[in-house]
Design a protein around this motif. Structure first.
Motif, PDB file in Angstrom:
ATOM      1  N   ASP A  95      52.817 -19.159  -3.726  1.00 24.02           N
ATOM      2  CA  ASP A  95      52.094 -18.386  -2.708  1.00 24.02           C
ATOM      3  C   ASP A  95      50.671 -18.924  -2.537  1.00 24.02           C
ATOM      4  O   ASP A  95      49.703 -18.258  -2.818  1.00 24.02           O
ATOM      5  CB  ASP A  95      52.095 -16.894  -3.031  1.00 24.02           C
ATOM      6  N   HIS A  96      50.587 -20.149  -2.056  1.00 25.40           N
ATOM      7  CA  HIS A  96      49.293 -20.779  -1.822  1.00 25.40           C
ATOM      8  C   HIS A  96      48.514 -20.048  -0.726  1.00 25.40           C
ATOM      9  O   HIS A  96      49.098 -19.508   0.211  1.00 25.40           O
ATOM     10  CB  HIS A  96      49.477 -22.229  -1.357  1.00 25.40           C
ATOM     11  N   TRP A  97      47.217 -20.070  -0.860  1.00 22.70           N
ATOM     12  CA  TRP A  97      46.319 -19.577   0.180  1.00 22.70           C
ATOM     13  C   TRP A  97      45.374 -20.710   0.532  1.00 22.70           C
ATOM     14  O   TRP A  97      44.891 -21.421  -0.347  1.00 22.70           O
ATOM     15  CB  TRP A  97      45.524 -18.366  -0.311  1.00 22.70           C
ATOM     16  N   TYR A  98      45.097 -20.899   1.795  1.00 23.00           N
ATOM     17  CA  TYR A  98      44.280 -22.014   2.252  1.00 23.00           C
ATOM     18  C   TYR A  98      43.122 -21.506   3.104  1.00 23.00           C
ATOM     19  O   TYR A  98      43.210 -20.453   3.736  1.00 23.00           O
ATOM     20  CB  TYR A  98      45.115 -22.982   3.099  1.00 23.00           C
ATOM     21  N   ILE A  99      42.072 -22.312   3.111  1.00 23.07           N
ATOM     22  CA  ILE A  99      40.949 -22.079   4.021  1.00 23.07           C
ATOM     23  C   ILE A  99      41.131 -23.051   5.175  1.00 23.07           C
ATOM     24  O   ILE A  99      41.282 -24.255   4.960  1.00 23.07           O
ATOM     25  CB  ILE A  99      39.601 -22.338   3.317  1.00 23.07           C
ATOM     26  N   VAL A 100      41.118 -22.548   6.397  1.00 28.13           N
ATOM     27  CA  VAL A 100      41.318 -23.381   7.573  1.00 28.13           C
ATOM     28  C   VAL A 100      40.128 -23.183   8.494  1.00 28.13           C
ATOM     29  O   VAL A 100      39.731 -22.047   8.769  1.00 28.13           O
ATOM     30  CB  VAL A 100      42.621 -22.989   8.309  1.00 28.13           C
ATOM     31  N   ILE A 101      39.563 -24.290   8.939  1.00 28.65           N
ATOM     32  CA  ILE A 101      38.484 -24.190   9.933  1.00 28.65           C
ATOM     33  C   ILE A 101      38.824 -25.101  11.109  1.00 28.65           C
ATOM     34  O   ILE A 101      39.485 -26.117  10.945  1.00 28.65           O
ATOM     35  CB  ILE A 101      37.095 -24.577   9.361  1.00 28.65           C
ATOM     36  N   ASN A 102      38.383 -24.727  12.273  1.00 30.77           N
ATOM     37  CA  ASN A 102      38.519 -25.572  13.446  1.00 30.77           C
ATOM     38  C   ASN A 102      37.457 -26.654  13.392  1.00 30.77           C
ATOM     39  O   ASN A 102      36.298 -26.380  13.060  1.00 30.77           O
ATOM     40  CB  ASN A 102      38.341 -24.765  14.731  1.00 30.77           C
ATOM     41  N   GLN A 103      37.843 -27.882  13.722  1.00 35.20           N
ATOM     42  CA  GLN A 103      36.887 -28.977  13.664  1.00 35.20           C
ATOM     43  C   GLN A 103      35.790 -28.871  14.725  1.00 35.20           C
ATOM     44  O   GLN A 103      34.789 -29.554  14.619  1.00 35.20           O
ATOM     45  CB  GLN A 103      37.598 -30.326  13.790  1.00 35.20           C
ATOM     46  N   GLU A 161      29.621 -30.231   7.944  1.00 37.37           N
ATOM     47  CA  GLU A 161      29.152 -29.920   6.583  1.00 37.37           C
ATOM     48  C   GLU A 161      30.330 -29.731   5.635  1.00 37.37           C
ATOM     49  O   GLU A 161      30.302 -30.208   4.503  1.00 37.37           O
ATOM     50  CB  GLU A 161      28.298 -28.650   6.593  1.00 37.37           C
ATOM     51  N   VAL A 162      31.354 -29.039   6.096  1.00 35.75           N
ATOM     52  CA  VAL A 162      32.536 -28.808   5.274  1.00 35.75           C
ATOM     53  C   VAL A 162      33.229 -30.142   4.986  1.00 35.75           C
ATOM     54  O   VAL A 162      33.649 -30.408   3.854  1.00 35.75           O
ATOM     55  CB  VAL A 162      33.507 -27.816   5.954  1.00 35.75           C
ATOM     56  N   ILE A 163      33.327 -30.995   5.987  1.00 33.62           N
ATOM     57  CA  ILE A 163      33.938 -32.306   5.805  1.00 33.62           C
ATOM     58  C   ILE A 163      33.167 -33.118   4.769  1.00 33.62           C
ATOM     59  O   ILE A 163      33.766 -33.774   3.914  1.00 33.62           O
ATOM     60  CB  ILE A 163      34.046 -33.056   7.150  1.00 33.62           C
TER      61      ILE A 163
END
Length: 73
Positions: free
Chosen positions: A46-54, A61-63
């Motif tokens: 049951d993975h949980w991920y953080i997703v952001i739009n590029q 900064e996240v990249i």
């Protein structure tokens, strides 16, 4: 496999807006099958991920953080 193809990300509202009950059922079945398979292989199921739009203003900064930690490119 390139970094762009490592994950499938589907926006929930797009599924609600553009998919019918049969499509949603298929998506649920795929998710359940993967969950069972990962459990059987003794992997986290049951993975949980953080997703952001590029196109978000903070995406660069996240990249950079991902690059520093070896998770980009």
């Amino acid at each position: 496999m390139s970094r762009l193809n490592k994950f499938y990300v589907i926006k929930r509202s797009d599924v609600d807006d553009y998919c019918g009950p049969l499509d949603k059922g298929n998506l649920t079945r795929i998710g359940n099958k993967i969950h069972r398979g990962r459990k059987q292989d003794r992997k986290v199921s049951d993975h949980w991920y953080i997703v952001i739009n590029q196109d978000e203003p903070y995406a660069d900064e996240v990249i950079e953080i991902l690059k520093r930690n070896g998770h980009w490119g």
